[in-house]
Design an enzyme around this catalytic site. Sequence first.
Site, mmCIF file in Angstrom:
data_model
loop_
_atom_site.group_PDB
_atom_site.id
_atom_site.type_symbol
_atom_site.label_atom_id
_atom_site.label_comp_id
_atom_site.label_asym_id
_atom_site.label_seq_id
_atom_site.Cartn_x
_atom_site.Cartn_y
_atom_site.Cartn_z
ATOM 1 N N HIS A 34 41.527 23.201 44.840
ATOM 2 C CA HIS A 34 41.250 22.646 43.514
ATOM 3 C C HIS A 34 39.856 22.077 43.414
ATOM 4 C CE1 HIS A 34 44.730 23.221 41.293
ATOM 5 N NE2 HIS A 34 45.522 22.615 42.154
ATOM 6 N N CYS A 43 34.899 41.550 42.938
ATOM 7 C CA CYS A 43 35.587 40.501 42.189
ATOM 8 C C CYS A 43 36.053 39.344 43.080
ATOM 9 C CB CYS A 43 36.767 41.072 41.409
ATOM 10 S SG CYS A 43 38.035 41.786 42.441
ATOM 11 N N GLU A 84 40.228 45.823 49.591
ATOM 12 C CA GLU A 84 40.428 44.515 50.234
ATOM 13 C C GLU A 84 40.826 44.697 51.693
ATOM 14 O OE1 GLU A 84 42.457 41.611 47.287
ATOM 15 O OE2 GLU A 84 43.475 43.527 47.032
ATOM 16 N N ASN A 138 37.493 38.329 49.210
ATOM 17 C CA ASN A 138 38.281 37.266 49.854
ATOM 18 C C ASN A 138 39.185 37.868 50.929
ATOM 19 O OD1 ASN A 138 37.154 35.841 47.739
ATOM 20 N ND2 ASN A 138 39.025 35.764 46.538
ATOM 21 N N ASP A 139 39.952 38.861 50.509
ATOM 22 C CA ASP A 139 40.848 39.480 51.490
ATOM 23 C C ASP A 139 40.093 40.400 52.446
ATOM 24 O OD1 ASP A 139 43.557 38.537 51.229
ATOM 25 O OD2 ASP A 139 43.484 39.294 49.187
ATOM 26 N N ARG A 157 43.061 33.643 55.942
ATOM 27 C CA ARG A 157 42.271 32.851 55.000
ATOM 28 C C ARG A 157 42.940 31.526 54.654
ATOM 29 N NH1 ARG A 157 42.661 36.490 49.314
ATOM 30 N NH2 ARG A 157 42.575 34.625 48.079
ATOM 31 N N ARG A 162 44.612 43.727 36.974
ATOM 32 C CA ARG A 162 45.173 44.059 38.292
ATOM 33 C C ARG A 162 46.680 43.946 38.191
ATOM 34 N NH1 ARG A 162 43.647 40.431 43.379
ATOM 35 N NH2 ARG A 162 44.942 38.853 42.390
HETATM 36 C C1 PEP Z 1 40.128 39.081 46.789
HETATM 37 O O1 PEP Z 1 40.918 39.206 47.724
HETATM 38 O O2 PEP Z 1 38.886 39.015 46.923
HETATM 39 C C2 PEP Z 1 40.643 38.990 45.415
HETATM 40 C C3 PEP Z 1 39.827 38.968 44.374
HETATM 41 O O3 PEP Z 1 41.987 38.849 45.290
HETATM 42 P P1 PEP Z 1 42.762 37.424 45.458
HETATM 43 O O4 PEP Z 1 41.722 36.387 45.740
HETATM 44 O O5 PEP Z 1 43.488 37.233 44.189
HETATM 45 O O6 PEP Z 1 43.631 37.737 46.633
HETATM 46 MG MG MG Z 2 42.988 39.688 47.286
#
Ligand code: PEP
Ligand code: MG
Length: 554
Positions: free
Chosen positions: A192, A488, A417, A440-441, A451, A328
């Site tokens: 947050h 993204c 990802e 991110n993934d 993560r 998505r």
């Molecule tokens: C990602 O994994 O970068 C992504 C945008 O999906 P999320 O963060 O929703 O897993």
């Molecule tokens: Mg993801």
Amino acid sequence: MHEAAMGLRRTCRGVGVGRGVIAGPVLRMQDPLPEPIDVPFTGDVSAEQSRATLALAQTRTELRERAARAGGHAQDVLEAQALMADDPALAEDIAARIASGKTAERAVYEALATVQQMFMNLGEYMAARSTDVGDVCQRVIARLTGVPAPGAPESSTPFVLVAQDLAPADTVLLDLSQVLALVTSGGSATSHTAILAREKSLIAVVGVDGADDIADGELVLVDADAGVVTIAPAAKQVRTALSRSAARIRVSPSGPGELADGTLVPLLANVGTPSNAIAALEHGAEGVGLFRTEFLFLGRRRPPSVAEQVEHYTELLEEFAGKRVVARVLDAGADKPLSFLRSPAEANPALGMRGIRALQANEPILRDQLEALAAAGAATEAELWVMAPMVADVEETAYFVTLAREFGLQTAGVMVEVPSSAVLAGQVLGIADFVSIGTNDLTQYTLAADRLQGPLARFQDPWHPAVLRLVKLVGDAGLASGRPVGVCGEAAADPMLAVVLVGLGATSLSLAPAAISDVRHQLRQFTLESARALAAEVIGAPSAAAARAMALAH
Ligand code: PEP
Ligand code: MG
């Protein structure tokens, strides 16, 4: 502890959020209330139960009032907190614990600790919410014991707020005009604190090793670009950092995302609900690059009906007439568990039935969603693209694209990802109309580092050259096929990394709306040629830190 280190110059590292450097004196968040002692309760049980009920009701009212004042994302979370305090199951649990000999304080503590643990076990999305549960617990106990609820300090002069982690209730109460920056020892790029810092355009460094040892009143230099907090910095260091920051004029250019040579790089927004659309447009988003539809599904016993989904998607799409919206499909499993998805218990859910795999095993849910998206697309003027999460290979790509076309959805792509799909990007793009890289993934799977795990946070860095090299594979495949390659993940919100991503072949970026202006500004400092040159240099770095340092040296 604090006093011992006071005055000594030292540097702590964390994850920078937002952009810029600032210096100021520290004010610490009040320490949490101590755990209530577990002494047997021998008094009047029903009076004790009433005391707990009253404290819960007062907390709920207070949270609702704050929610009404807050607006935005904070409002949603405060309302969710008010709902937690209003949960009849929680009240029952507390009453039962009091009946079994606990004090009201202890019963509240134990009942909410159980809820908190449950959220932690559910993975990152939910684990981040466990801070909110802890906050509700503190507020109820403060009511019971008649002390002020721990929370944001007040000051008539500007300060850097240092805390273990911030719950939305804390940040909502902050007089932002006095907060120079946020520094937390806990939290991650998806906590947050980070989300709210982005929303409010505050400089922040989260997950700072050593932040708990920073004392009230110490001078700190907070550098969000570098993810570094320097305690007791030398005056010269402060001057240099601030003039570097000031030199980077924080203009808010309008217009499209583009490079200095006019190459267009559409800047799109990441949104979770239709209510985010307005903020996205206000920040100049040129469309939506990631509509996380799972928010409509989370926390439900049954999936929403097709009609409900059509209404939800239409509400968002209506705001983006003539603009791209990339929806998505449901990204469930692992950190986003859904009770109605048929999947076996898994020892290692991050490597299990998630994303497109979970949907393929529950195809009626996917079919309903595609039907609803197609109907919403047909009912509005938005340019609707759909994509699947967690696609690992060409077969999964073909499965999703074929199914999407069956529903008349013309532009169907996949997220990259999982490293395998980056390696196979050429073949994936032979089938998919576009790809969008979820850094991110992709980072967690490339570095084999969960993560969700704080101690592994240093691996969750998209500047890592291994991640950037995979992005390049995808970018090259995009260039060869002439098909769009979006990014993204959170990486797209880091202005300097955004330039590198474009240099590696990203043709659009999707990010938190509040970060759009900074990224737009930074992109305009580079031509495609100079962005490519920078990217070529950075992927040769031996580490994430070295890659970042190389780029910042520009
Ligand atoms: C990602 O994994 O970068 C992504 C945008 O999906 P999320 O963060 O929703 O897993
Ligand atoms: Mg993801």
